[in-house]
Write a protein that holds these residues in place. Sequence first.
Motif, PDB file in Angstrom:
ATOM      1  N   ARG A 146       0.818  -1.226   0.000  1.00 13.74           N
ATOM      2  CA  ARG A 146       0.000   0.000   0.000  1.00 13.74           C
ATOM      3  C   ARG A 146       0.852   1.277   0.000  1.00 13.74           C
ATOM      4  NH1 ARG A 146      -2.453  -3.508   3.690  1.00 13.74           N
ATOM      5  NH2 ARG A 146      -4.566  -4.181   3.126  1.00 13.74           N
ATOM      6  N   SER A 147       1.953   1.259  -0.720  1.00 16.18           N
ATOM      7  CA  SER A 147       2.819   2.448  -0.752  1.00 16.18           C
ATOM      8  C   SER A 147       2.865   3.109  -2.128  1.00 16.18           C
ATOM      9  CB  SER A 147       4.243   2.081  -0.317  1.00 16.18           C
ATOM     10  OG  SER A 147       4.827   1.150  -1.220  1.00 16.18           O
ATOM     11  N   ILE A 148       2.040   2.621  -3.071  1.00 16.68           N
ATOM     12  CA  ILE A 148       1.999   3.179  -4.417  1.00 16.68           C
ATOM     13  C   ILE A 148       0.558   3.545  -4.761  1.00 16.68           C
ATOM     14  CG2 ILE A 148       2.257   2.605  -6.865  1.00 16.68           C
ATOM     15  CD1 ILE A 148       4.866   3.255  -5.562  1.00 16.68           C
ATOM     16  N   GLY A 149       0.381   4.701  -5.427  1.00 18.99           N
ATOM     17  CA  GLY A 149      -0.935   5.117  -5.892  1.00 18.99           C
ATOM     18  C   GLY A 149      -1.695   5.910  -4.842  1.00 18.99           C
ATOM     19  N   PRO A 150      -2.954   6.214  -5.151  1.00 22.83           N
ATOM     20  CA  PRO A 150      -3.623   5.925  -6.421  1.00 22.83           C
ATOM     21  C   PRO A 150      -3.136   6.841  -7.541  1.00 22.83           C
ATOM     22  CG  PRO A 150      -5.088   7.151  -4.965  1.00 22.83           C
ATOM     23  CD  PRO A 150      -3.865   6.833  -4.158  1.00 22.83           C
ATOM     24  N   GLY A 151      -2.966   6.265  -8.719  1.00 15.82           N
ATOM     25  CA  GLY A 151      -2.514   7.027  -9.874  1.00 15.82           C
ATOM     26  C   GLY A 151      -1.162   7.671  -9.659  1.00 15.82           C
ATOM     27  N   ARG A 152      -1.051   8.946 -10.002  1.00 20.07           N
ATOM     28  CA  ARG A 152       0.209   9.679  -9.870  1.00 20.07           C
ATOM     29  C   ARG A 152       0.289  10.466  -8.567  1.00 20.07           C
ATOM     30  NH1 ARG A 152       0.329  13.603 -13.637  1.00 20.07           N
ATOM     31  NH2 ARG A 152      -1.880  13.374 -14.127  1.00 20.07           N
ATOM     32  N   PHE A 153      -0.693  10.238  -7.678  1.00 18.69           N
ATOM     33  CA  PHE A 153      -0.680  10.927  -6.385  1.00 18.69           C
ATOM     34  C   PHE A 153       0.210  10.167  -5.404  1.00 18.69           C
ATOM     35  CE2 PHE A 153      -2.417  11.272  -2.065  1.00 18.69           C
ATOM     36  CZ  PHE A 153      -2.299  12.643  -1.866  1.00 18.69           C
ATOM     37  N   HIS A 154       0.881  10.926  -4.541  1.00 17.66           N
ATOM     38  CA  HIS A 154       1.701  10.312  -3.498  1.00 17.66           C
ATOM     39  C   HIS A 154       1.570  11.144  -2.226  1.00 17.66           C
ATOM     40  CE1 HIS A 154       4.700   7.725  -1.809  1.00 17.66           C
ATOM     41  NE2 HIS A 154       5.515   8.730  -1.531  1.00 17.66           N
ATOM     42  N   PRO A 155       1.104  10.572  -1.122  1.00 18.78           N
ATOM     43  CA  PRO A 155       0.848  11.352   0.084  1.00 18.78           C
ATOM     44  C   PRO A 155       2.093  11.916   0.734  1.00 18.78           C
ATOM     45  CG  PRO A 155       0.584   9.014   0.512  1.00 18.78           C
ATOM     46  CD  PRO A 155       0.730   9.158  -0.966  1.00 18.78           C
ATOM     47  N   ALA A 156       3.262  11.479   0.317  1.00 23.85           N
ATOM     48  CA  ALA A 156       4.487  12.046   0.900  1.00 23.85           C
ATOM     49  C   ALA A 156       4.584  13.538   0.610  1.00 23.85           C
ATOM     50  CB  ALA A 156       5.713  11.324   0.363  1.00 23.85           C
ATOM     51  N   ASN A 157       3.871  14.001  -0.419  1.00 26.44           N
ATOM     52  CA  ASN A 157       3.874  15.433  -0.739  1.00 26.44           C
ATOM     53  C   ASN A 157       3.123  16.249   0.307  1.00 26.44           C
ATOM     54  OD1 ASN A 157       5.243  14.930  -3.124  1.00 26.44           O
ATOM     55  ND2 ASN A 157       3.337  14.542  -4.242  1.00 26.44           N
ATOM     56  N   ASN A 158       2.352  15.565   1.150  1.00 25.75           N
ATOM     57  CA  ASN A 158       1.585  16.235   2.198  1.00 25.75           C
ATOM     58  C   ASN A 158       1.669  15.382   3.451  1.00 25.75           C
ATOM     59  OD1 ASN A 158      -0.376  17.285   3.937  1.00 25.75           O
ATOM     60  ND2 ASN A 158      -1.685  17.920   2.239  1.00 25.75           N
ATOM     61  N   SER A 159       2.430  15.814   4.438  1.00 29.11           N
ATOM     62  CA  SER A 159       2.654  14.999   5.643  1.00 29.11           C
ATOM     63  C   SER A 159       1.372  14.690   6.381  1.00 29.11           C
ATOM     64  CB  SER A 159       3.639  15.705   6.582  1.00 29.11           C
ATOM     65  OG  SER A 159       3.112  16.955   7.011  1.00 29.11           O
ATOM     66  N   GLY A 160       0.319  15.493   6.156  1.00 28.76           N
ATOM     67  CA  GLY A 160      -0.951  15.236   6.816  1.00 28.76           C
ATOM     68  C   GLY A 160      -1.575  13.928   6.395  1.00 28.76           C
ATOM     69  N   TYR A 161      -1.200  13.413   5.209  1.00 28.30           N
ATOM     70  CA  TYR A 161      -1.758  12.155   4.714  1.00 28.30           C
ATOM     71  C   TYR A 161      -0.738  11.017   4.770  1.00 28.30           C
ATOM     72  CZ  TYR A 161      -5.209  15.347   2.719  1.00 28.30           C
ATOM     73  OH  TYR A 161      -6.149  16.305   2.549  1.00 28.30           O
ATOM     74  N   SER A 162       0.418  11.252   5.346  1.00 27.52           N
ATOM     75  CA  SER A 162       1.504  10.285   5.234  1.00 27.52           C
ATOM     76  C   SER A 162       1.198   8.947   5.900  1.00 27.52           C
ATOM     77  CB  SER A 162       2.789  10.874   5.853  1.00 27.52           C
ATOM     78  OG  SER A 162       2.602  11.124   7.241  1.00 27.52           O
ATOM     79  N   TYR A 163       0.285   8.931   6.867  1.00 26.87           N
ATOM     80  CA  TYR A 163      -0.012   7.679   7.550  1.00 26.87           C
ATOM     81  C   TYR A 163      -1.066   6.862   6.821  1.00 26.87           C
ATOM     82  CZ  TYR A 163      -4.630   9.139   9.071  1.00 26.87           C
ATOM     83  OH  TYR A 163      -5.931   9.521   9.085  1.00 26.87           O
ATOM     84  N   VAL A 164      -1.711   7.435   5.797  1.00 33.15           N
ATOM     85  CA  VAL A 164      -2.836   6.781   5.132  1.00 33.15           C
ATOM     86  C   VAL A 164      -2.329   5.745   4.136  1.00 33.15           C
ATOM     87  CG1 VAL A 164      -4.857   7.118   3.669  1.00 33.15           C
ATOM     88  CG2 VAL A 164      -4.255   8.834   5.376  1.00 33.15           C
ATOM     89  N   ASP A 165      -2.878   4.532   4.191  1.00 33.48           N
ATOM     90  CA  ASP A 165      -2.550   3.516   3.205  1.00 33.48           C
ATOM     91  C   ASP A 165      -3.111   3.932   1.847  1.00 33.48           C
ATOM     92  OD1 ASP A 165      -1.294   1.929   5.074  1.00 33.48           O
ATOM     93  OD2 ASP A 165      -3.121   0.852   5.606  1.00 33.48           O
ATOM     94  N   GLU A 166      -2.393   3.603   0.785  1.00 33.46           N
ATOM     95  CA  GLU A 166      -2.753   4.056  -0.554  1.00 33.46           C
ATOM     96  C   GLU A 166      -3.544   2.965  -1.281  1.00 33.46           C
ATOM     97  OE1 GLU A 166       0.742   5.987  -2.454  1.00 33.46           O
ATOM     98  OE2 GLU A 166       1.606   5.860  -0.460  1.00 33.46           O
ATOM     99  N   THR A 167      -4.821   3.213  -1.498  1.00 33.76           N
ATOM    100  CA  THR A 167      -5.712   2.248  -2.125  1.00 33.76           C
ATOM    101  C   THR A 167      -6.483   2.916  -3.256  1.00 33.76           C
ATOM    102  OG1 THR A 167      -7.482   2.752  -0.544  1.00 33.76           O
ATOM    103  CG2 THR A 167      -5.976   0.966   0.032  1.00 33.76           C
ATOM    104  N   GLY A 168      -7.165   2.093  -4.081  1.00 39.82           N
ATOM    105  CA  GLY A 168      -7.899   2.638  -5.209  1.00 39.82           C
ATOM    106  C   GLY A 168      -9.056   1.761  -5.632  1.00 39.82           C
ATOM    107  N   ASP A 169      -9.802   2.238  -6.657  1.00 39.43           N
ATOM    108  CA  ASP A 169     -10.973   1.539  -7.181  1.00 39.43           C
ATOM    109  C   ASP A 169     -10.641   0.658  -8.380  1.00 39.43           C
ATOM    110  OD1 ASP A 169     -12.550   3.073  -5.357  1.00 39.43           O
ATOM    111  OD2 ASP A 169     -12.513   4.733  -6.783  1.00 39.43           O
ATOM    112  N   ILE A 170      -9.512   0.904  -9.008  1.00 41.01           N
ATOM    113  CA  ILE A 170      -9.086   0.137 -10.185  1.00 41.01           C
ATOM    114  C   ILE A 170      -7.677  -0.392  -9.922  1.00 41.01           C
ATOM    115  CG2 ILE A 170      -8.624   0.205 -12.675  1.00 41.01           C
ATOM    116  CD1 ILE A 170     -10.472   2.629 -12.840  1.00 41.01           C
TER     117      ILE A 170
END
Length: 482
Positions: free
Chosen positions: A347-371
């Motif tokens: 859960r460290s890639i996606g969704p798409g071209r977004f990456h939460p590392a660009n915003n520390s407020g989301y850094s703890y969130v697992d990266e999931t998607g619909d496709i």
Amino acid sequence: IRYGVLRRRFLYKSGEMYSQQRQNYTQQALSRLGVFKYNDFNYTPRPGRDTLDITVNAMFDLPYDSELELNVTTKSTKQTGPGAKFNLSKKNFKRMGASLNLELKGSYEWQTSSTVDGESSVMNSYELGAALSLNFPRLVLPWIRNRVDPFRFPSETNFKIYAEQVNRARYFKMLSFGGTVSYSFQPKRSIKHTVTPIHLAFNTLQHRTARFDSIANANPMLFHSLDDQFIPSLTYTVTYDNSYRKKKNRVWWENSLTSAGNVTSVIYAAFGQKFSKKEKELLGNPFAQFLKYSSEVRYTYHISEKQQLATRLMGGVIWAYGNKTIAPYSEQFYVGGANSIRAFTVRSIGPGRFHPANNSGYSYVDETGDIKLEANLEYRFRILSNFLGGNLNGAAFLDAGNVWLMRKDEARPGAEFNLRHFFDSIALGTGVGIRYDLSFLILRLDFGFALHVPYDTEKSGYYNIPKFKDGMGIHFAIGYPF
């Protein structure tokens, strides 16, 4: 063991003509009980008659099985910690030939760097879970009760209840619980059907912090997936596997379709409420409505006895609508980890071209998607034969894939699926691995190296990994990845 359990598996009747096929079916049915170490059939002719007496010799297996699994997780968000899973099974429960299984699991993670959010190291996450299941080696259905099971092929019924709790310190605490009833049957050796007519899941946020609420307000689409909700669903899965033929080319293909909330909506409509009405509730909470489809195909080509080329292609899509237009978090797709794109953690890639590392407020969130789309290619070869009682094998692999959102999310730019940026949004990794094959157990160590990430790293070119060590993943696992 109860008489009825045995009698249901004996396809013999007094006075019938002997049949080798009936004997094979009977022995297989007894073996599938999982109760006996072995069963042996002896036939004794009666003197002067054309009649055989059958004697079955069998020995009970050990009454309990147990398994303990330990693991350690590290994440790019400066969090690490151990986890454990314990399984205990009681065979021949209540003399019914059934298996009662208890699973307990837990893990916790703590911050290893004071630079995360500018706070000192604290234990900030834990997960606890328990599940109890009862498994019958036959189809438990009202219309075949007290009769010889008409399905002479392998079949199984599973009843399960579970509860899980996730705590993210400074953010939220969530409780999930539910139960399932599932049936599986195998009319042919290459085809297996699994039907789960009842799957009830309930998710509730027990605690929310002010920090969580501020992030939720900034990104409602992401955090609606964590809302309190009831998930009633049914699933059908069909699996094709021709490996039993021991052919040079082997194919494994599984397709699964899940429908959630639609039967519940039909019941609502029967009582006069519109099918399309939003915010329909069950047990005081809105229930989820979605359709989910996933497919995975594996193809293994045996170049020789010591060389194989293994491939996998998998994908999935989930469409939420009606009562809930955002899919539940537990149903969304993800990539990364020991059995996926091995250059990245789970859960460290996606969704798409977004990456939460660009915003520390989301850094703890697992990266999931619909496709989800993922492809894997692995070349396997023998290094040493008969090495300390097993074979030492090597592997070279190439992994690619990502997850995307179905709908545009303003708070996560670039997260939605877009054909224009499709190839740039595919994460790519390669690597090498070693496997110690003991025939009954395979120990695997993989070293993954990232070649391309879908988000901006401020490094130009297709190879956009800032530092080589930042794009390295190490995974120790049991069994092959596919």
